[in-house]
Design a protein around this motif. Structure first.
Motif, PDB file in Angstrom:
ATOM      1  N   TYR A   1      78.208  26.346 -59.436  1.00  0.00           N
ATOM      2  CA  TYR A   1      78.200  27.045 -60.733  1.00  0.00           C
ATOM      3  C   TYR A   1      76.796  27.038 -61.345  1.00  0.00           C
ATOM      4  O   TYR A   1      76.327  28.055 -61.860  1.00  0.00           O
ATOM      5  N   VAL A   2      76.153  25.868 -61.282  1.00  0.00           N
ATOM      6  CA  VAL A   2      74.815  25.756 -61.907  1.00  0.00           C
ATOM      7  C   VAL A   2      73.812  26.639 -61.167  1.00  0.00           C
ATOM      8  O   VAL A   2      72.998  27.329 -61.792  1.00  0.00           O
TER       9      VAL A   2
ATOM     10  N   LEU B   1      71.431  17.666 -59.637  1.00  0.00           N
ATOM     11  CA  LEU B   1      70.779  17.341 -58.368  1.00  0.00           C
ATOM     12  C   LEU B   1      70.492  15.845 -58.265  1.00  0.00           C
ATOM     13  O   LEU B   1      70.776  15.210 -57.238  1.00  0.00           O
ATOM     14  N   ALA B   2      69.958  15.263 -59.353  1.00  0.00           N
ATOM     15  CA  ALA B   2      69.597  13.842 -59.333  1.00  0.00           C
ATOM     16  C   ALA B   2      70.847  12.984 -59.136  1.00  0.00           C
ATOM     17  O   ALA B   2      70.830  12.022 -58.348  1.00  0.00           O
ATOM     18  N   ILE B   3      71.937  13.328 -59.818  1.00  0.00           N
ATOM     19  CA  ILE B   3      73.172  12.529 -59.692  1.00  0.00           C
ATOM     20  C   ILE B   3      73.759  12.676 -58.284  1.00  0.00           C
ATOM     21  O   ILE B   3      74.199  11.702 -57.678  1.00  0.00           O
ATOM     22  N   CYS B   4      73.726  13.898 -57.753  1.00  0.00           N
ATOM     23  CA  CYS B   4      74.202  14.108 -56.369  1.00  0.00           C
ATOM     24  C   CYS B   4      73.382  13.262 -55.396  1.00  0.00           C
ATOM     25  O   CYS B   4      73.934  12.635 -54.489  1.00  0.00           O
ATOM     26  N   VAL B   5      72.072  13.234 -55.584  1.00  0.00           N
ATOM     27  CA  VAL B   5      71.194  12.467 -54.695  1.00  0.00           C
ATOM     28  C   VAL B   5      71.531  10.975 -54.787  1.00  0.00           C
ATOM     29  O   VAL B   5      71.646  10.286 -53.770  1.00  0.00           O
TER      30      VAL B   5
ATOM     31  N   LYS C   1      81.714  15.170 -62.882  1.00  0.00           N
ATOM     32  CA  LYS C   1      81.541  16.617 -62.709  1.00  0.00           C
ATOM     33  C   LYS C   1      80.148  16.942 -62.176  1.00  0.00           C
ATOM     34  O   LYS C   1      79.962  17.815 -61.331  1.00  0.00           O
ATOM     35  N   LEU C   2      79.159  16.220 -62.720  1.00  0.00           N
ATOM     36  CA  LEU C   2      77.772  16.508 -62.306  1.00  0.00           C
ATOM     37  C   LEU C   2      77.468  16.041 -60.889  1.00  0.00           C
ATOM     38  O   LEU C   2      76.428  16.374 -60.333  1.00  0.00           O
ATOM     39  N   SER C   3      78.374  15.243 -60.321  1.00  0.00           N
ATOM     40  CA  SER C   3      78.100  14.795 -58.950  1.00  0.00           C
ATOM     41  C   SER C   3      78.850  15.640 -57.921  1.00  0.00           C
ATOM     42  O   SER C   3      78.814  15.338 -56.732  1.00  0.00           O
ATOM     43  N   SER C   4      79.497  16.707 -58.380  1.00  0.00           N
ATOM     44  CA  SER C   4      80.268  17.509 -57.417  1.00  0.00           C
ATOM     45  C   SER C   4      79.500  18.738 -56.925  1.00  0.00           C
ATOM     46  O   SER C   4      78.687  19.311 -57.664  1.00  0.00           O
TER      47      SER C   4
ATOM     48  N   LEU D   1      75.018  28.282 -48.370  1.00  0.00           N
ATOM     49  CA  LEU D   1      75.149  27.081 -47.537  1.00  0.00           C
ATOM     50  C   LEU D   1      76.060  26.050 -48.202  1.00  0.00           C
ATOM     51  O   LEU D   1      76.843  25.381 -47.536  1.00  0.00           O
ATOM     52  N   HIS D   2      75.948  25.920 -49.525  1.00  0.00           N
ATOM     53  CA  HIS D   2      76.815  24.968 -50.223  1.00  0.00           C
ATOM     54  C   HIS D   2      78.274  25.436 -50.217  1.00  0.00           C
ATOM     55  O   HIS D   2      79.179  24.613 -50.120  1.00  0.00           O
TER      56      HIS D   2
END
Lengths: 488, 293
Positions: free
Chosen positions: A38-39, A98-102, A29-32, B245-246
Motif C-alpha cells: 500500500y505504501v 522499511l526499517a521495521i521490516c528490516v 501493521k508496519l511490519s507487514s 516482486l512484493h
C-alpha cells in the motif's frame, strides 16, 4: 490493512485499553508486506504528482503560464511537492515500514528453521542397494556436491547449498535503509550555491545560506579559510559540419528510399565546444593547498566542499567608433549601441579547434554578431577586427572568460554510496546467484528401495534439472545404479 | 583527404545507414503484420514467418548499430535517434534469445515487433540522424554503463510484459482444453514464470542504472538527485516493479494483481524512456535530460 480494522482501532483508541494496544497494532501493521505494498503504491502515485506540476516554479509563474487546479496546487504545495509536509509524511511512513521490516526480518534470521514433515517429491529413483547403504551413499554424493546438512532429524533429510539468500534479502533491504539515512542527511545538512570566478580575482567560499539543521543556530555557513583562484580557463572545439536534412516526413522517407540525396555543409561558425576546463588553485595563508584542472564530471573536493564547473561566462570589450573608452558586453546577449541599432552577440569562441580533417589549430577568438531585428546569417567579429552597424564601427578589443562554479556541502553522499553498494551487491547475488535446498528420503516400505528427492531453488542461475542430473550421475558413479521413476 | 571528400564520404555513409535503417523498419513492419495475422488466424506458419523476419531484421539492425558506432567513434546512444534504434534492437534481440525456449509460440512477438517498428519509425521520421560530437556532460565512463544497463533492463521488461499479456490472453482460451497459439495447458504456468524470471533479471539492472545515474549526476551536476522528470519516472518504474516482486510474495496477490503491476511497470518504463519527454513538453516542465529529448 483493512478499513474495518482501522475503524475498529480508531474507535477503541479512545479507551485506555485501546491506547495501550494502538502502538502494538501500528508496529504489527508496519511490519507487514501488505502494508509495504500500500505504501509503495502511494509513493509511486506521489512521485507521479511531482512530475505533472513544474517543481520549483513560483505560484505566480504557474498561474501566469495558464496553470490549472490552483486551489489544489496551493493547498498541497504541489510546486514544491517533494519537500511538502504531505510527501514528507509519506516518506516517513515508508521509511518506518522499511526499517521495521528490516528489524523484524533480522530477528527472524536467527530463529531455528523448521522444515515440513513431508515433501512432494520432485524426482524418484529405484535403488539397487539396501536402505542403510543407499542412505549413506546419497548423503555422501550430496556432500561431494558441496551440500551441507540443514536438518537430519525428520524422515526426510534436508541439505542445502549456495548463497544464504535470506541474509542477502535482508542485506539489500538494510542497504536501502542506509541509503534513506544518507538522503535524510542530505535533506537536513546539505547546501549549495554558485559563484562566478574571474581570472585574477580570488574569492573565498562565502555561502549566503546553510543547511536546514545548521539554520537553527546560524543564518549562513562560515566562509572558507581558503581562496579560490582561476588560473586559466580553456576551451576545446571540434569542427562539426551540419547535416542538411529536411523536416518534412515525406522528404525523409524519400531519402531513406534513395529518391533524394543527403549532404553536409560547413558553415562559418561550425565549432562545437567539446570540452572546457578551469585551472583552479586553492590558497590559504599564502600557500597553495590544492590545485586541479576541473571540468564537468571531474570536480574538486576540498574541506567538505565539492566544487563543480557548471559553465562559463564571457565578457566582451568593445570599442565603438574608435573611442578609447571600452564598453563591456556579455556574450549571448544584446547590446544597445550609441545612436545605432541593438546588436546581439553569440557565444565567443576561443581556444583550439580540431578541424574536420583532423588537424588541430589555435584560432583567433571570434564572436558572432547580428542586428537584433535582422533575420540573416550573423557576421563573424574576430579579435581586433571591426564590423559596421548603421554606420557605427564596433571593434572587438578584448574579452575575459570566467568560470561559473557551484559548491556543495553534502554529508549524505558517502552514506548513500555505502548503502547503494550493499544494495547492488546483495540484489545481484540474491537474484542471480544460485541456492538449492534438497530434501531426500530413502524408503524400503514396499520391499523396493527407492529414493525420493525434493528440490527447491532460489536465484536465476539455479538449475533444478541440472542438479538432478548431476545427482543421478554421482549415484551411478557410486555404483548405486539409480533408475529414474516417472515424476509424481 | 580534401574537405569535400570527407564531407561526401560522411554523407555517403549516413545515406547507407539510413537505407539500412529503413530496411530494418520494413522487416519489423512485415513481422508485425504477420504477427497480427497469427493473432487473428491462430495459424502457426504466420507466426513462424513473423519470427524469421524478426531474426533477419535483428541481424541487419546489429550491423547497422555497429556501423553507427564506427561512424561516430563512440557508444551509439547519444541522441534520441540513436537511442530509439538501440532500444528497438535490444528489445528484439532479448525477445529472440528468450523465445528460443518456446517451440511454436509466437504470440509475445506481436508486442515486441510493434514496439520495435514504432521506435524505428519514430527515429526515422521525427528525429535527425546527424552525428553530433559528445557534449561535455556525456564524457564520462558512467555514460556507457548507465545507458547500457538501463536499455538492457528496458528490453527485459518489454519481453516480460509481452509474456504477461500473452499469458492473460491465452489463459481463458485454454479453459476449453484445446491448444491455443501453440500453448498447452500444462506448459502455461512455466511460460508465465518466464515473466517473473525476466523481471528478476531486469530489476537489478534497473537498480544499477538508477544508482549509476545518481553517481553520474553527482559528479556532473553537483547533486545526485534533482527530482528531474526522467529521474522521477525511473524511480516510479523501479517502485512499480518492486510492487510486482512484493505482490508475488503474497499468495492472494500472486495472480492478476501481480500481472497488473508487471504491465504497469512496463508502461512506466515507456514513460521513463519516451513519455516523459512528451509530458515535459506538454506541461512546460524543464528537464535536465535535454540531450535525451
Amino acid at each position: 490493512m483493512g478499513l474495518e480494522s482501522v475503524k475498529k482501532y480508531a474507535c477503541s483508541a479512545w479507551n485506555s485499553e485501546g491506547r495501550k494496544e494502538l502502538p502494538k497494532w501500528a508496529y504489527r501493521k508496519l511490519s507487514s508486506i501488505r502494508t509495504s505494498i500500500y505504501v509503495l503504491c502511494l509513493m509511486a502515485l506521489s512521485f507521479m504528482v511531482g512530475t505533472v506540476f513544474p517543481q520549483g516554479e513560483s505560484y505566480e509563474e504557474y498561474e501566469k503560464a495558464g496553470g490549472k487546479f490552483l486551489f489544489f496546487v496551493s493547498a498541497f504545495d504541489l510546486l514544491e511537492f517533494f519537500s511538502s509536509p504531505l510527501f514528507l509524511l509519506l516518506a516517513v511512513v515508508f521509511s518506518l515500514n522499511l526499517a521495521i521490516c528490516v528489524l523484524e526480518r533480522y530477528k527472524a534470521l536467527f530463529v531455528r528453521r523448521t522444515f515440513p514433515k513431508l515433501f512432494k517429491p520432485t524426482k524418484s529413483f529405484l535403488l539397487t542397494h539396501d536402505r542403510g547403504h543407499s542412505h549413506e551413499d546419497v548423503r555422501a554424493a550430496l556432500k561431494s556436491m558441496k551440500f551441507r546438512v540443514a536438518d537430519k532429524d525428520g524422515d526426510w533429510v534436508v541439505m542445502e547449498k549456495g548463497l544464504p539468500y535470506k541474509w542477502l534479502t535482508w542485506a539489500y533491504h538494510a542497504g536501502i535503509v542506509v541509503c534513506l539515512f544518507g538522503v535524510l542527511l542530505t535533506f537536513l545538512f546539505a547546501f549549495e550555491e554558485m559563484m562566478t570566478l574571474k581570472p585574477g580575482e580570488p574569492q573565498t567560499i562565502a555561502p549566503e545560506s546553510t543547511g536546514l539543521v545548521q539554520s537553527i543556530w546560524q543564518d549562513k555557513a562560515a566562509p572558507s579559510d581558503f581562496h579560490l583562484v582561476l588560473d586559466k580557463f580553456t576551451t576545446e572545439y571540434t569542427e562539426a559540419p551540419e547535416l542538411v536534412y529536411p523536416d518534412d516526413k515525406k522528404a525523409r522517407a524519400a531519402i531513406g528510399l534513395g529518391w533524394q540525396g543527403l549532404s553536409h555543409e560547413l558553415k562559418d561558425d561550425s565549432l562545437f565546444a567539446k570540452d572546457w576546463w578551469a585551472s583552479l588553485r586553492a590558497v590559504a595563508g599564502g600557500a597553495t593547498i590544492a590545485e586541479k584542472k576541473i571540468e564537468i564530471n571531474d570536480p574538486l573536493e576540498l574541506e567538505g566542499y565539492t566544487i563543480y564547473l557548471l559553465g562559463f561566462e564571457q565578457e566582451l570589450k568593445l570599442m565603438v567608433d574608435g573611442n578609447p573608452l571600452l564598453i563591456d558586453a556579455k556574450a549571448d546577449s544584446e547590446v544597445m549601441l550609441p545612436n545605432a541599432a541593438t546588436i546581439s552577440f553569440g557565444t565567443l569562441r576561443s581556444g583550439t579547434a580540431t578541424r574536420v580533417d583532423g588537424k588541430e589549430e589555435e584560432f583567433t577568438p571570434y564572436v558572432t554578431v547580428r542586428k537584433t531585428d535582422s533575420t540573416g546569417d550573423p557576421a563573424i567579429l574576430r579579435l581586433g577586427d571591426s564590423v559596421i552597424v548603421d554606420n557605427v564601427t564596433v571593434t572587438l578589443a578584448g574579452f575575459t572568460e570566467s568560470a561559473i562554479l557551484s559548491y556543495r556541502y553534502d554529508p549524505g553522499v558517502g552514506v548513500l554510496w555505502a548503502g547503494g553498494l550493499v544494495v547492488l551487491l546483495a540484489v545481484a547475488l540474491r537474484f542471480y546467484g544460485a541456492y538449492y535446498l534438497i530434501a531426500y528420503k530413502v524408503d524400503d516400505s514396499d520391499d523396493i528401495v527407492h529414493l525420493s528427492v525434493h528440490v527447491t531453488t532460489k536465484g536465476l542461475l539455479a538449475d533444478k534439472q541440472k542438479l538432478l542430473n548431476r545427482l543421478e550421475a554421482r549415484l551411478t558413479e557410486n555404483d548405486i545404479k539409480p533408475v529414474p521413476l516417472p515424476s509424481i | 583527404m580534401p574537405l569535400d571528400s570527407i564531407l561526401s564520404r560522411d554523407s555517403f555513409l549516413l545515406m547507407a545507414e539510413l537505407r539500412l535503417f529503413w530496411l530494418v523498419a520494413a522487416f519489423y513492419a512485415f513481422s508485425l503484420i504477420l504477427h497480427l495475422f497469427h493473432v487473428f488466424s491462430r495459424g502457426e506458419s504466420a507466426g513462424k514467418t513473423a519470427n524469421t523476419l524478426l531474426w533477419v531484421g535483428a541481424v541487419i539492425h546489429v550491423g547497422l548499430i555497429t556501423l553507427r558506432t564506427f561512424e561516430t567513434g563512440r557508444a551509439p546512444f547519444q541522441t534520441l535517434y540513436e537511442s530509439l534504434s538501440f532500444f528497438a534492437c535490444s528489445a528484439v534481440l532479448t525477445y529472440l534469445f528468450v523465445s528460443r525456449r518456446w517451440k511454436g509460440i509466437y504470440l509475445p512477438g506481436t508486442l515486441v515487433a510493434a514496439l520495435a517498428f514504432g521506435a524505428c519509425m519514430y527515429a526515422l521520421l521525427s528525429r535527425s540522424p546527424a552525428i553530433e560530437p559528445l557534449s561535455p556532460p556525456l564524457q564520462s565512463w558512467w555514460f556507457e554503463w548507465h545507458v547500457v544497463l538501463a536499455f538492457f533492463s528496458y528490453a527485459v521488461f518489454i519481453v516480460s510484459a509481452a509474456v504477461e499479456i500473452s499469458y492473460l490472453a491465452v489463459k481463458p482460451l485454454l479453459k476449453s482444453g484445446d491448444g491455443q497459439y501453440g500453448f498447452r495447458a500444462d506448459m502455461l504456468e512455466d511460460f508465465h514464470g518466464t515473466a517473473l524470471r525476466l523481471v528478476l533479471f531486469g530489476f537489478p539492472l534497473l537498480t544499477f542504472a538508477i544508482f549509476s545515474g545518481a553517481a553520474w549526476a553527482n559528479v556532473a551536476w553537483g547533486r545526485y538527485w534533482s527530482w528531474d522528470p526522467k529521474e522521477t519516472w525511473s524511480l516510479i518504474t523501479w517502485t512499480v516493479f518492486t510492487l510486482y516482486l512484493h505482490s508475488k510474495a503474497i499468495p492472494s496477490m500472486r495472480g492478476t494483481p501481480a500481472s497488473v503491476f508487471n504491465i504497469l511497470g512496463f508502461i512506466c518504463m515507456l514513460m521513463t524512456f519516451l513519455g516523459v519527454n512528451w509530458l515535459a513538453k506538454l506541461l512546460g516542465i524543464p528537464s535536465m535530460h535535454v540531450y535525451a529529448v
